[in-house]
Design a protein around this motif. Structure first.
Motif, PDB file in Angstrom:
ATOM      1  N   ILE A  80       0.853  -1.181   0.000  1.00 29.15           N
ATOM      2  CA  ILE A  80       0.000   0.000   0.000  1.00 29.15           C
ATOM      3  C   ILE A  80       0.892   1.236   0.000  1.00 29.15           C
ATOM      4  N   ALA A  81       0.496   2.247  -0.778  1.00 29.20           N
ATOM      5  CA  ALA A  81       1.176   3.540  -0.817  1.00 29.20           C
ATOM      6  C   ALA A  81       0.293   4.578  -0.148  1.00 29.20           C
ATOM      7  N   PHE A  82       0.877   5.369   0.738  1.00 25.08           N
ATOM      8  CA  PHE A  82       0.157   6.407   1.462  1.00 25.08           C
ATOM      9  C   PHE A  82       0.760   7.762   1.139  1.00 25.08           C
ATOM     10  N   THR A  83      -0.117   8.757   1.056  1.00 26.35           N
ATOM     11  CA  THR A  83       0.308  10.155   0.991  1.00 26.35           C
ATOM     12  C   THR A  83      -0.144  10.830   2.281  1.00 26.35           C
ATOM     13  N   SER A  84       0.773  11.544   2.915  1.00 21.17           N
ATOM     14  CA  SER A  84       0.487  12.200   4.212  1.00 21.17           C
ATOM     15  C   SER A  84       0.520  13.706   4.016  1.00 21.17           C
ATOM     16  N   ARG A  85      -0.517  14.365   4.474  1.00 24.20           N
ATOM     17  CA  ARG A  85      -0.600  15.823   4.384  1.00 24.20           C
ATOM     18  C   ARG A  85      -1.016  16.359   5.751  1.00 24.20           C
ATOM     19  N   ASN A  86      -0.208  17.191   6.348  1.00 25.49           N
ATOM     20  CA  ASN A  86      -0.442  17.765   7.675  1.00 25.49           C
ATOM     21  C   ASN A  86      -0.651  16.668   8.727  1.00 25.49           C
ATOM     22  N   GLY A  87       0.113  15.597   8.610  1.00 22.72           N
ATOM     23  CA  GLY A  87       0.034  14.531   9.589  1.00 22.72           C
ATOM     24  C   GLY A  87      -1.063  13.540   9.359  1.00 22.72           C
ATOM     25  N   THR A  88      -1.858  13.693   8.322  1.00 22.12           N
ATOM     26  CA  THR A  88      -2.957  12.777   8.025  1.00 22.12           C
ATOM     27  C   THR A  88      -2.569  11.925   6.828  1.00 22.12           C
ATOM     28  N   ALA A  89      -2.587  10.579   7.002  1.00 23.00           N
ATOM     29  CA  ALA A  89      -2.216   9.638   5.934  1.00 23.00           C
ATOM     30  C   ALA A  89      -3.463   9.216   5.174  1.00 23.00           C
ATOM     31  N   GLN A  90      -3.307   9.099   3.890  1.00 20.01           N
ATOM     32  CA  GLN A  90      -4.388   8.679   3.005  1.00 20.01           C
ATOM     33  C   GLN A  90      -3.851   7.663   2.006  1.00 20.01           C
ATOM     34  N   GLU A  91      -4.615   6.569   1.846  1.00 18.46           N
ATOM     35  CA  GLU A  91      -4.188   5.520   0.900  1.00 18.46           C
ATOM     36  C   GLU A  91      -4.315   6.045  -0.509  1.00 18.46           C
ATOM     37  N   ALA A  92      -3.232   5.941  -1.229  1.00 22.51           N
ATOM     38  CA  ALA A  92      -3.225   6.383  -2.621  1.00 22.51           C
ATOM     39  C   ALA A  92      -3.566   5.242  -3.571  1.00 22.51           C
ATOM     40  N   MET A  93      -2.949   4.104  -3.416  1.00 22.63           N
ATOM     41  CA  MET A  93      -3.242   2.920  -4.236  1.00 22.63           C
ATOM     42  C   MET A  93      -2.641   1.693  -3.573  1.00 22.63           C
ATOM     43  N   GLN A  94      -3.018   0.522  -4.113  1.00 15.37           N
ATOM     44  CA  GLN A  94      -2.624  -0.728  -3.491  1.00 15.37           C
ATOM     45  C   GLN A  94      -2.429  -1.787  -4.564  1.00 15.37           C
ATOM     46  N   ALA A  95      -1.467  -2.711  -4.294  1.00 11.83           N
ATOM     47  CA  ALA A  95      -1.207  -3.844  -5.194  1.00 11.83           C
ATOM     48  C   ALA A  95      -1.247  -5.128  -4.391  1.00 11.83           C
ATOM     49  N   PHE A  96      -1.739  -6.220  -5.052  1.00 12.44           N
ATOM     50  CA  PHE A  96      -1.876  -7.512  -4.395  1.00 12.44           C
ATOM     51  C   PHE A  96      -0.927  -8.503  -5.041  1.00 12.44           C
ATOM     52  N   LYS A  97      -0.396  -9.407  -4.173  1.00  9.19           N
ATOM     53  CA  LYS A  97       0.518 -10.450  -4.641  1.00  9.19           C
ATOM     54  C   LYS A  97       0.112 -11.772  -4.060  1.00  9.19           C
ATOM     55  N   THR A  98      -0.049 -12.798  -4.895  1.00  8.65           N
ATOM     56  CA  THR A  98      -0.395 -14.134  -4.433  1.00  8.65           C
ATOM     57  C   THR A  98       0.731 -14.692  -3.586  1.00  8.65           C
ATOM     58  N   GLY A  99       0.383 -15.309  -2.456  1.00  7.16           N
ATOM     59  CA  GLY A  99       1.397 -15.835  -1.543  1.00  7.16           C
ATOM     60  C   GLY A  99       1.985 -17.147  -2.019  1.00  7.16           C
ATOM     61  N   VAL A 100       3.156 -17.453  -1.471  1.00  9.57           N
ATOM     62  CA  VAL A 100       3.866 -18.702  -1.751  1.00  9.57           C
ATOM     63  C   VAL A 100       4.404 -19.235  -0.441  1.00  9.57           C
ATOM     64  N   ASN A 101       4.764 -20.504  -0.416  1.00 13.91           N
ATOM     65  CA  ASN A 101       5.281 -21.152   0.798  1.00 13.91           C
ATOM     66  C   ASN A 101       6.701 -21.616   0.538  1.00 13.91           C
ATOM     67  N   TYR A 102       7.611 -21.210   1.431  1.00  8.62           N
ATOM     68  CA  TYR A 102       9.032 -21.554   1.295  1.00  8.62           C
ATOM     69  C   TYR A 102       9.561 -21.217  -0.102  1.00  8.62           C
ATOM     70  N   ARG A 103       9.298 -20.000  -0.507  1.00  3.85           N
ATOM     71  CA  ARG A 103       9.737 -19.546  -1.832  1.00  3.85           C
ATOM     72  C   ARG A 103      10.227 -18.103  -1.754  1.00  3.85           C
ATOM     73  N   ASP A 104      11.169 -17.776  -2.654  1.00  2.00           N
ATOM     74  CA  ASP A 104      11.590 -16.388  -2.864  1.00  2.00           C
ATOM     75  C   ASP A 104      10.668 -15.757  -3.895  1.00  2.00           C
ATOM     76  N   THR A 105      10.208 -14.576  -3.610  1.00  6.77           N
ATOM     77  CA  THR A 105       9.329 -13.867  -4.524  1.00  6.77           C
ATOM     78  C   THR A 105       9.513 -12.374  -4.332  1.00  6.77           C
ATOM     79  N   SER A 106       8.745 -11.575  -5.092  1.00  7.47           N
ATOM     80  CA  SER A 106       8.822 -10.111  -5.016  1.00  7.47           C
ATOM     81  C   SER A 106       7.419  -9.539  -5.073  1.00  7.47           C
ATOM     82  N   ILE A 107       7.248  -8.407  -4.471  1.00  6.78           N
ATOM     83  CA  ILE A 107       6.015  -7.656  -4.561  1.00  6.78           C
ATOM     84  C   ILE A 107       6.353  -6.258  -5.034  1.00  6.78           C
ATOM     85  N   THR A 108       5.555  -5.704  -5.944  1.00 11.69           N
ATOM     86  CA  THR A 108       5.869  -4.417  -6.561  1.00 11.69           C
ATOM     87  C   THR A 108       4.610  -3.603  -6.721  1.00 11.69           C
ATOM     88  N   LEU A 109       4.762  -2.290  -6.675  1.00 10.30           N
ATOM     89  CA  LEU A 109       3.657  -1.340  -6.823  1.00 10.30           C
ATOM     90  C   LEU A 109       4.176  -0.124  -7.571  1.00 10.30           C
TER      91      LEU A 109
END
Length: 921
Positions: free
Chosen positions: A698-727
């Motif tokens: 999740i990416a947040f933009t903060s203005r005067n101390g107030t955070a607001q979600e700008a956008m979000q990306a989802f990544k499917t999980g894995v077990n015992y694996r190397d992976t990457s998440i990007t936005l």
């Protein structure tokens, strides 16, 4: 002569008797002893002028000798016939010379001394042959010839006959026979005193006459003159040969001088190039905009001038020397003057020009470029234009239209018989070709020939070329990416494999050589790459971007994304992005590598051929006032459900505009503008809960101390694996705002976050002043989303951010409301889309389409592909990123396509969003 001999021999007795009877008269004749008192009258009488004295006398005896003073002795002395006596004995008496014979009336030798020697003259017949021309003192004497014929008969009746005086003519006939004459005297006299022409034999008795001697002298003098003339000609020939050798030596020396001048010219050019390289390095350090371009153009023009001067100098010198030599040595056409040389263009032609001799007078023309779909046969030369030939796609690429569809080659393209427009939209034409709806055939994409590409080639639209402007603020460029063919069947991709960027060869912004990009201008560049692959490599694959300052220096990795191991079951679509400041001569490359050596390039890698360009870039000029920053994540390890990364600045073009917060977890901006960013984090997950719920960034933009979600990306999980998440996305910020990130995961999922120097955990962003940029954010609508068997259905969106003058979402009542994003000003756009959904499709395609209208060309701009959902996963994600040029009135929309399956649900929040960045040109 041999045939006349018998007749003559028969006539001899009769002629002798008649001569004796008729001619000889008197007491001194041969029959004087008979008592005839008459004096001797006739040619044969002694003392007669007509009688010729014999040159030799051979007295013969027959038991007795004649008295020297008797008439018989005188008669026998004059007798020319030599033979045997009747007794058969040979005349072997002593020989007496002619001057010893006593004349008639003399008794002793004293009498003969007082009397003048008798010299008879041959009055009957003159001499014949060449001896008559000689003086008497040097005439040759004939040899003694043997007696042949009847006169030499040994019979007694004949020998007892009185001596016969033969006439001169008979003696001449007898002299022709060598065996019938008297033997030669010691002085060389001829028999009978007569020598005929036939008696002269070559080599025996020839004596040169006076005329012959004169002729011989003249011939000798002529030969001397001829020899002198030949010697004079030889002297002239030697002089000509020497002159020719001197001319050849002069020509060789002139050619050597020309080669020396050319070598010195090349050395000067090398020195200029070296100076240019040193000056270019200095310009890199100064980083003053426009200076390097002006210097480069100046040196290029200077080098071109030097080259043209060298060519003209060499041509003129060679022509002059050749004219001099040819005019001196030979006349080619037989005329008095050598023909005029072929005249060329009045001035040397410049670069990419040739001299057209077909025009009168010859003129310099620009070299033509090969049209799309044609290949080069011969390069442009100073005297000839380029030669191109149509490419036969049907022959070069077998089954280009499929196994059951017939291919027909056309100029600049090909035609698949029976293919509909709907099938052409799927990309049947292939790479660098588009489907021409008017001609209903596949045509090669246009090459902008050094101009900027305002719109790249798509599956149904051609490339759009734009004019280069010095005041251009932004520019975009796109290309396809492929894996180079494996050299060996077991080729490994460890440690890295360069991907092949298959774009246009050269534009004013960059050049593409051997799959690597070389930048030609200063500026800031935003890079996006959509990658779809199915692999069976152990552990993971990593795709990344690398920028090299020069060939000698080791490049730095800009970013990297890891693709986990799905055992080759389905395609995985990932996007990798980065923002960086570039300078001329910087090179860019895409890399694919594996952490081990068990990944086989030919067996384990399978790329999905995306119809639209998979690689794109957005170039921003320094005139926009944009600022770029790159930061790496810290190497701390965390096992928490919520993770806020901390940053360490790697590079920033203006530290006043962009700084980190006090805790290094956020980025603060000094002035308002638009921020294009991307965050890529590598992690290692453990636990089955990770597979079911996955991760969110999740990416947040903060203005005067107030955070607001700008956008979000989802990544499917894995077990015992190397992976990457990007936005990646774009947001509008005000002065003093901050941008921060957070990664969330299930509570029972253990995650280890890490980073290294390969760019797998990097934050890249570019801040652009709001005067030349704007951003729009939207998400999918709650209702009306496609579900079930979805085939190329457009998605409906709901705008989240405020309207901007440059881009907006189509409102209700307008065509394609809530589907089309409308651009109202010309510029360059960048779109980042994230979609979270549940599906059972074998292949899911997400395509960014450009709508037609107002001169625009419809077709796909970018595309991303994903496969099956992993077993145990509840949600899946797919996204794409691209940069492209837009015009006033350009509209774009998003389509979703499910192949062999259905779409069950698309979420409208928490992982689905679209952000659009617009930058003025």
């Amino acid at each position: 002569m041999l045939l006349v001999t018998p007749v003559l021999l028969l006539l001899l007795p009769w002629v002798s008797l008649q001569a004796a009877a008729e001619i000889c008269r008197g007491t001194h004749c041969s029959g004087a002893e008979t008592g005839d008192p008459r004096p001797c009258v006739g040619a044969h009488c002694p003392g007669s002028r007509s009688s010729r004295p014999p040159r030799q006398f051979n007295p013969t005896t027959q038991g007795r000798a004649a008295h020297p003073g008797s008439p018989r002795a005188a008669s026998e002395a004059q007798q020319p016939v030599r033979g045997r006596h009747s007794d058969g004995s040979a005349s072997g008496g002593p020989r007496v010379k002619a001057h010893e014979v006593l004349p008639a009336g003399c008794v002793d030798a004293d009498c003969a001394a007082q009397v003048k020697p008798f010299q008879p003259i041959n009055d009957t017949r003159d001499c014949k042959g060449i001896e008559c021309r000689l003086p008497p003192r040097i005439r040759p004497r004939a040899r003694v010839r043997a007696c042949v014929g009847e006169g030499c008969s040994s019979e007694e009746g004949v020998s007892q006959l009185p001596p016969v005086h033969l006439s001169d003519r008979a003696a001449q006939f007898l002299g022709d026979f060598p065996d019938a004459g008297y033997p030669s005297s010691e002085l060389g006299g001829a028999p009978l005193g007569v020598q005929l022409t036939c008696d002269i034999k070559p080599g025996e008795n020839e004596v040169p006459s006076e005329d012959a001697l004169i002729l011989h002298l003249q011939l000798a003098k002529g030969q001397e003159k001829l020899v002198e003339a030949l010697r004079a000609q030889q002297v002239v020939i030697r002089d000509l040969q020497q002159k020719l050798a001197d001319q050849q030596e002069a020509l060789l020396s002139q050619q050597r001088e020309i080669l020396d001048q050319q070598r010195r010219m090349y050395e000067q050019m090398d020195v200029v190039k070296a100076q240019y390289g040193l000056l270019s390095d200095t310009v890199k350090q100064v980083s003053f905009q426009g200076l390097q371009g002006e210097l480069q153009s100046y040196f290029e023009s200077h080098l071109a001038g030097l080259q043209s001067q060298a060519r003209s100098h060499l041509q003129k010198s060679y022509a002059v020397h050749k004219m001099d030599i040819d005019s001196k040595v030979m006349d080619v056409v037989g005329e008095a003057h050598f023909p005029q040389p072929l005249l060329g263009c009045p001035s040397p032609c410049g670069k990419e020009e040739f001299c057209d001799f077909q025009k009168d007078p010859p003129q310099c023309e620009k070299c033509t470029m090969c049209p799309p779909g044609f290949f080069l046969i011969s390069q442009c030369s100073p005297t000839a234009d380029r030669m191109c030939q149509d490419r036969d796609e049907c022959l070069e690429v077998p089954n280009i239209c499929g196994e059951r569809v017939k291919c027909l080659n056309t100029p600049g393209g090909f035609r698949c018989l029976g293919v509909s427009e709907r099938e052409a939209l799927k990309g049947v034409c292939g790479h660098d070709y588009f489907y021409n709806q008017e001609l209903q055939e596949c045509q090669a994409c246009s090459d902008c020939d050094g101009e900027s590409v305002s719109s790249p080639c798509t599956s149904i639209t051609d490339s759009v070329c734009g004019l280069t402007s010095e005041s251009r603020l932004s520019q975009s460029w796109g290309a396809n990416v492929g894996v180079p063919p494996a050299r060996t069947s077991g080729g490994h991709i460890f440690p890295e494999l360069p991907l092949n960027i298959r774009g246009k060869e050269r534009i004013d912004l960059l050049s593409n050589e051997a799959g690597r990009l070389t930048f030609l201008q200063h500026g800031l560049v935003w890079l996006d790459h959509n990658f779809a692959i199915k692999h069976s490599c152990r552990n993971f694959l990593q795709v990344g971007m690398r920028l090299n300052g020069s060939q000698e220096e080791e490049g730095r990795d800009l970013s990297g994304v890891r693709i986990e191991q799905p055992d080759g079951k389905y395609f995985q679509g990932v996007s990798v992005s980065s923002g960086v400041e570039v300078e001329p001569i910087h090179t860019f490359a895409l890399l694919l590598k594996s952490p081990n050596q068990h990944c086989n390039q030919s067996k384990d890698l399978h790329l999905y051929d995306i119809a639209a360009p998979s690689f794109s870039l957005l170039w921003l000029s320094h005139d926009t006032g944009a600022v770029a920053m790159t930061a790496q994540m810290s190497l701390l390890t965390h096992y928490q459900t919520s993770y806020r990364p901390t940053f360490r600045v790697t590079s920033v073009s203006d530290p006043y505009m962009i700084t980190l917060t006090h805790d290094n977890r956020g980025v603060r901006f000094t002035e308002s503008g638009t921020v294009k960013f991307v965050l890529q984090q590598a992690l290692y997950s453990m636990g089955h809960t990770c597979i079911r719920e996955g991760f969110s960034l999740i990416a947040f933009t903060s203005r005067n101390g107030t955070a607001q979600e700008a956008m979000q990306a989802f990544k499917t999980g894995v077990n015992y694996r190397d992976t990457s998440i990007t936005l990646s996305g774009a947001v509008s910020i005000a002065a003093g705002d901050t941008l921060s990130f957070e990664i969330t995961s299930p509570s029972q999922c253990n995650i280890r976050y890490f980073g290294d120097s390969s760019g797998i955990s990097v934050l890249s962003l570019i801040w652009i002043p709001s005067a030349v940029s704007s951003a729009l954010t939207a998400t999918v609508t709650r209702t009306g989303l496609p579900s079930g068997a979805v085939r190329n259905k457009p998605l409906s969106f709901q705008q989240i951010s405020a309207d901007t003058p440059q881009v907006r979402l189509a409102r209700s009542g307008e065509p394609n409301s809530r589907k089309n994003f409308m651009f109202q000003e010309k510029g360059t756009a960048n779109i980042a889309l994230n979609l979270k959904l549940i599906h059972s499709c074998n292949i899911v395609k997400l395509t960014l389409q450009r709508a037609g209208g107002q001169g625009g060309q419809a077709g796909p701009v970018a595309q991303q592909v994903s496969g099956y959902m992993p077993d145990g996963s509840q949600w899946a994600s797919i996204g794409l990123r691209a940069s492209f040029p837009v015009q006033n009135g350009t509209a774009v929309y998003i389509t979703l396509d499910c192949i062999r399956g259905r779409v069950n649900q698309i979420t409208h929040e928490g992982g689905t969003n679209i952000s659009i960045l617009w930058v003025a040109v």
